[in-house]
Write a protein that holds these residues in place. Structure first.
Motif, PDB file in Angstrom:
ATOM      1  N   LEU A  31       0.900  -1.383  -0.050  1.00  0.00           N
ATOM      2  CA  LEU A  31      -0.025   0.095  -0.098  1.00  0.00           C
ATOM      3  C   LEU A  31       0.851   1.227  -0.086  1.00  0.00           C
ATOM      4  CD1 LEU A  31      -2.954   0.724  -0.323  1.00  0.00           C
ATOM      5  CD2 LEU A  31      -2.931   0.851   2.441  1.00  0.00           C
ATOM      6  N   PRO A  32       1.999   1.245   0.849  1.00  0.00           N
ATOM      7  CA  PRO A  32       2.678   2.419   0.766  1.00  0.00           C
ATOM      8  C   PRO A  32       3.327   2.791  -0.834  1.00  0.00           C
ATOM      9  CG  PRO A  32       3.320   1.338   2.793  1.00  0.00           C
ATOM     10  CD  PRO A  32       2.472   0.492   1.911  1.00  0.00           C
ATOM     11  N   ILE A  33       3.756   1.633  -1.390  1.00  0.00           N
ATOM     12  CA  ILE A  33       4.300   2.000  -2.574  1.00  0.00           C
ATOM     13  C   ILE A  33       3.370   2.340  -3.592  1.00  0.00           C
ATOM     14  CG2 ILE A  33       5.556   0.734  -4.499  1.00  0.00           C
ATOM     15  CD1 ILE A  33       6.776  -1.055  -2.460  1.00  0.00           C
ATOM     16  N   TYR A  34       2.128   1.715  -3.615  1.00  0.00           N
ATOM     17  CA  TYR A  34       1.134   2.141  -4.388  1.00  0.00           C
ATOM     18  C   TYR A  34       0.454   3.412  -4.124  1.00  0.00           C
ATOM     19  CZ  TYR A  34      -2.982   1.518  -7.452  1.00  0.00           C
ATOM     20  OH  TYR A  34      -3.872   1.708  -8.626  1.00  0.00           O
ATOM     21  N   ALA A  35       0.606   3.979  -3.159  1.00  0.00           N
ATOM     22  CA  ALA A  35       0.144   5.226  -2.591  1.00  0.00           C
ATOM     23  C   ALA A  35       0.876   6.270  -3.118  1.00  0.00           C
ATOM     24  CB  ALA A  35       0.103   5.552  -1.130  1.00  0.00           C
ATOM     25  N   LEU A  36       2.532   6.105  -3.279  1.00  0.00           N
ATOM     26  CA  LEU A  36       3.291   6.778  -3.855  1.00  0.00           C
ATOM     27  C   LEU A  36       3.241   6.893  -5.235  1.00  0.00           C
ATOM     28  CD1 LEU A  36       6.330   6.357  -1.546  1.00  0.00           C
ATOM     29  CD2 LEU A  36       4.832   8.460  -1.591  1.00  0.00           C
ATOM     30  N   PHE A  37       3.136   5.935  -5.936  1.00  0.00           N
ATOM     31  CA  PHE A  37       3.005   5.558  -7.310  1.00  0.00           C
ATOM     32  C   PHE A  37       1.788   4.853  -7.679  1.00  0.00           C
ATOM     33  CE2 PHE A  37       7.427   5.426  -5.895  1.00  0.00           C
ATOM     34  CZ  PHE A  37       8.046   6.718  -6.160  1.00  0.00           C
ATOM     35  N   PRO A  38       0.700   5.418  -7.732  1.00  0.00           N
ATOM     36  CA  PRO A  38      -0.513   4.686  -8.159  1.00  0.00           C
ATOM     37  C   PRO A  38      -0.880   4.329  -9.547  1.00  0.00           C
ATOM     38  CG  PRO A  38      -1.167   7.124  -7.702  1.00  0.00           C
ATOM     39  CD  PRO A  38       0.440   6.857  -7.565  1.00  0.00           C
ATOM     40  N   SER A  39      -0.060   3.271  -9.856  1.00  0.00           N
ATOM     41  CA  SER A  39      -0.125   2.773 -11.226  1.00  0.00           C
ATOM     42  C   SER A  39       0.321   1.294 -11.160  1.00  0.00           C
ATOM     43  CB  SER A  39       0.848   3.353 -12.014  1.00  0.00           C
ATOM     44  OG  SER A  39       2.118   3.211 -11.769  1.00  0.00           O
ATOM     45  N   THR A  40      -0.554   0.589 -12.359  1.00  0.00           N
ATOM     46  CA  THR A  40      -0.031  -0.818 -12.329  1.00  0.00           C
ATOM     47  C   THR A  40       1.575  -1.101 -12.531  1.00  0.00           C
ATOM     48  OG1 THR A  40      -0.166  -0.740 -14.917  1.00  0.00           O
ATOM     49  CG2 THR A  40      -2.073  -1.412 -13.441  1.00  0.00           C
ATOM     50  N   GLU A  41       2.378  -0.105 -12.994  1.00  0.00           N
ATOM     51  CA  GLU A  41       3.794  -0.374 -13.139  1.00  0.00           C
ATOM     52  C   GLU A  41       4.528  -0.750 -11.876  1.00  0.00           C
ATOM     53  OE1 GLU A  41       2.174   1.902 -14.994  1.00  0.00           O
ATOM     54  OE2 GLU A  41       2.264   1.417 -16.999  1.00  0.00           O
ATOM     55  N   SER A  42       3.997   0.346 -10.690  1.00  0.00           N
ATOM     56  CA  SER A  42       4.552  -0.057  -9.391  1.00  0.00           C
ATOM     57  C   SER A  42       4.418  -1.214  -8.989  1.00  0.00           C
ATOM     58  CB  SER A  42       4.027   1.090  -8.674  1.00  0.00           C
ATOM     59  OG  SER A  42       2.641   0.943  -8.495  1.00  0.00           O
ATOM     60  N   LEU A  43       3.183  -1.768  -9.275  1.00  0.00           N
ATOM     61  CA  LEU A  43       2.953  -3.108  -8.456  1.00  0.00           C
ATOM     62  C   LEU A  43       3.449  -4.280  -9.409  1.00  0.00           C
ATOM     63  CD1 LEU A  43      -1.059  -2.921  -8.308  1.00  0.00           C
ATOM     64  CD2 LEU A  43       0.593  -3.085  -6.501  1.00  0.00           C
ATOM     65  N   LEU A  44       3.735  -4.143 -10.736  1.00  0.00           N
ATOM     66  CA  LEU A  44       4.716  -5.008 -11.471  1.00  0.00           C
ATOM     67  C   LEU A  44       6.233  -5.044 -11.044  1.00  0.00           C
ATOM     68  CD1 LEU A  44       3.139  -4.721 -15.050  1.00  0.00           C
ATOM     69  CD2 LEU A  44       2.840  -6.587 -13.454  1.00  0.00           C
ATOM     70  N   VAL A  45       6.566  -3.771 -10.616  1.00  0.00           N
ATOM     71  CA  VAL A  45       7.880  -3.583 -10.504  1.00  0.00           C
ATOM     72  C   VAL A  45       8.017  -4.284  -8.969  1.00  0.00           C
ATOM     73  CG1 VAL A  45       9.652  -1.873  -9.554  1.00  0.00           C
ATOM     74  CG2 VAL A  45       8.531  -1.801 -11.778  1.00  0.00           C
ATOM     75  N   SER A  46       7.244  -3.932  -8.083  1.00  0.00           N
ATOM     76  CA  SER A  46       7.304  -4.579  -6.754  1.00  0.00           C
ATOM     77  C   SER A  46       7.318  -6.111  -6.920  1.00  0.00           C
ATOM     78  CB  SER A  46       5.989  -4.170  -5.951  1.00  0.00           C
ATOM     79  OG  SER A  46       6.044  -2.711  -5.633  1.00  0.00           O
ATOM     80  N   GLN A  47       6.402  -6.421  -7.669  1.00  0.00           N
ATOM     81  CA  GLN A  47       6.622  -8.089  -7.964  1.00  0.00           C
ATOM     82  C   GLN A  47       7.945  -8.543  -8.405  1.00  0.00           C
ATOM     83  OE1 GLN A  47       3.094 -10.175  -9.883  1.00  0.00           O
ATOM     84  NE2 GLN A  47       4.293  -9.872 -11.703  1.00  0.00           N
ATOM     85  N   SER A  48       8.542  -7.935  -9.342  1.00  0.00           N
ATOM     86  CA  SER A  48       9.584  -8.456  -9.824  1.00  0.00           C
ATOM     87  C   SER A  48      10.870  -8.339  -8.692  1.00  0.00           C
ATOM     88  CB  SER A  48      10.222  -7.351 -10.907  1.00  0.00           C
ATOM     89  OG  SER A  48       9.275  -7.497 -12.193  1.00  0.00           O
ATOM     90  N   VAL A  49      10.610  -7.109  -7.789  1.00  0.00           N
ATOM     91  CA  VAL A  49      11.559  -6.963  -6.913  1.00  0.00           C
ATOM     92  C   VAL A  49      11.403  -8.146  -5.832  1.00  0.00           C
ATOM     93  CG1 VAL A  49      12.336  -5.554  -4.836  1.00  0.00           C
ATOM     94  CG2 VAL A  49      11.994  -4.698  -7.098  1.00  0.00           C
ATOM     95  N   LEU A  50      10.294  -8.353  -5.713  1.00  0.00           N
ATOM     96  CA  LEU A  50       9.981  -9.562  -4.724  1.00  0.00           C
ATOM     97  C   LEU A  50      10.538 -10.984  -5.141  1.00  0.00           C
ATOM     98  CD1 LEU A  50       6.503  -8.496  -3.567  1.00  0.00           C
ATOM     99  CD2 LEU A  50       8.450  -8.744  -2.029  1.00  0.00           C
ATOM    100  N   LEU A  51      10.176 -11.309  -6.158  1.00  0.00           N
ATOM    101  CA  LEU A  51      10.948 -12.326  -6.932  1.00  0.00           C
ATOM    102  C   LEU A  51      12.370 -12.464  -6.873  1.00  0.00           C
ATOM    103  CD1 LEU A  51       8.473 -12.980 -10.002  1.00  0.00           C
ATOM    104  CD2 LEU A  51       9.002 -14.547  -7.994  1.00  0.00           C
ATOM    105  N   ALA A  52      12.981 -11.157  -7.061  1.00  0.00           N
ATOM    106  CA  ALA A  52      14.425 -11.269  -7.244  1.00  0.00           C
ATOM    107  C   ALA A  52      14.846 -11.380  -5.591  1.00  0.00           C
ATOM    108  CB  ALA A  52      14.988  -9.998  -7.759  1.00  0.00           C
TER     109      ALA A  52
END
Length: 186
Positions: A31-52
Motif C-alpha cells: 500500500l505505501p508503494i502504491y500510494a506513492l506511485f498509483p499505477s500498475t507499473e509500480s505493482l509489477l515492479v514490486s512483484q519483480s523485486v519480490l521475486l528477485a
C-alpha cells in the motif's frame, strides 16, 4: 465508493470485494508503494523485486546446506533464470509471487535458529493466501520430525557397536599396557 471495491472478477464476486475471493492481507504491505506511485507499473515492479529478493535466502540456504558458496550462487542464478518463474512475472500482478521469498526465508531462519524472524516470516507467509496455511503446517511437521530424528540419531549413534568398540579399544589398550608393565616387573 466502497473500500477495496476493485476487482476484475466481477462475475465471480458480485460485490467486487477482492477479499471475498482470497484472504491476502499481505497486499497491505504494498500500500505505501502504491500510494506513492498509483499505477500498475509500480505493482509489477514490486512483484519483480519480490521475486528477485527470494534469491537471497535461497543462496544463503544453498550455501549452508551444500557447504559451498559457488554452488549456492549457481542455484540462486538458476532460480532467477527459471523460465516458468519469469513467465509468471511477465503477466499480471499475482500475490502468490510473495511465496518464494517467504518460504525460503522461513526455511533459512529455521536452519539459523533465528526464532523471532522465523515466526515473522511464518506469519507473513500465512497472510499471502489462505492455501499457504497447509504448506506452513507441512513445513512445521517436517521441521519437527527432522529435528527429533536428528537428535534421536545422535543418541542412537552413541550406543552403536562402532562407538562401543572405540571406547572398548581404549580400555583394552590401557589394560594391555598395565599387563605389560606387570609382566616386565616379574
Amino acid at each position: 465508493r466502497k473500500a477495496f471495491f476493485y476487482t476484475i472478477e466481477q462475475w465471480m464476486v458480485p460485490s467486487g470485494f477482492y477479499f471475498g475471493v482470497h484472504f491476502s492481507p499481505i497486499l497491505f504491505t504494498l500500500l505505501p508503494i502504491y500510494a506513492l506511485f498509483p499505477s500498475t507499473e509500480s505493482l509489477l515492479v514490486s512483484q519483480s523485486v519480490l521475486l528477485a529478493l527470494a534469491a537471497v535466502p535461497l543462496y544463503k540456504l544453498s550455501a549452508i546446506i551444500l557447504k559451498s558458496k559457488n554452488i549456492g550462487c549457481i542455484i540462486a542464478v538458476s532460480y532467477l533464470l527459471y523460465s516458468p518463474l519469469q513467465a509468471a512475472n511477465w503477466f499480471d500482478f499475482h500475490p502468490q509471487l510473495f511465496i518464494p521469498l517467504m518460504i525460503f526465508s522461513v526455511y533459512y531462519f529455521w536452519i539459523k535458529k533465528s526464532w523471532p524472524l522465523y515466526f515473522v516470516c511464518v506469519l507473513l507467509s500465512v497472510m499471502i493466501e489462505e492455501h499457504l496455511v497447509y504448506i506452513i503446517m507441512a513445513m512445521a511437521l517436517y521441521f519437527l520430525v527432522s529435528s527429533r530424528f536428528h537428535s534421536a540419531s545422535k543418541e542412537i549413534a552413541s550406543y552403536t557397536p562402532v562407538a562401543k568398540t572405540k571406547k572398548s579399544s581404549k580400555v583394552k589398550s590401557t589394560i594391555s599396557r598395565k599387563y605389560r608393565a606387570i609382566a616386565m616387573m616379574m
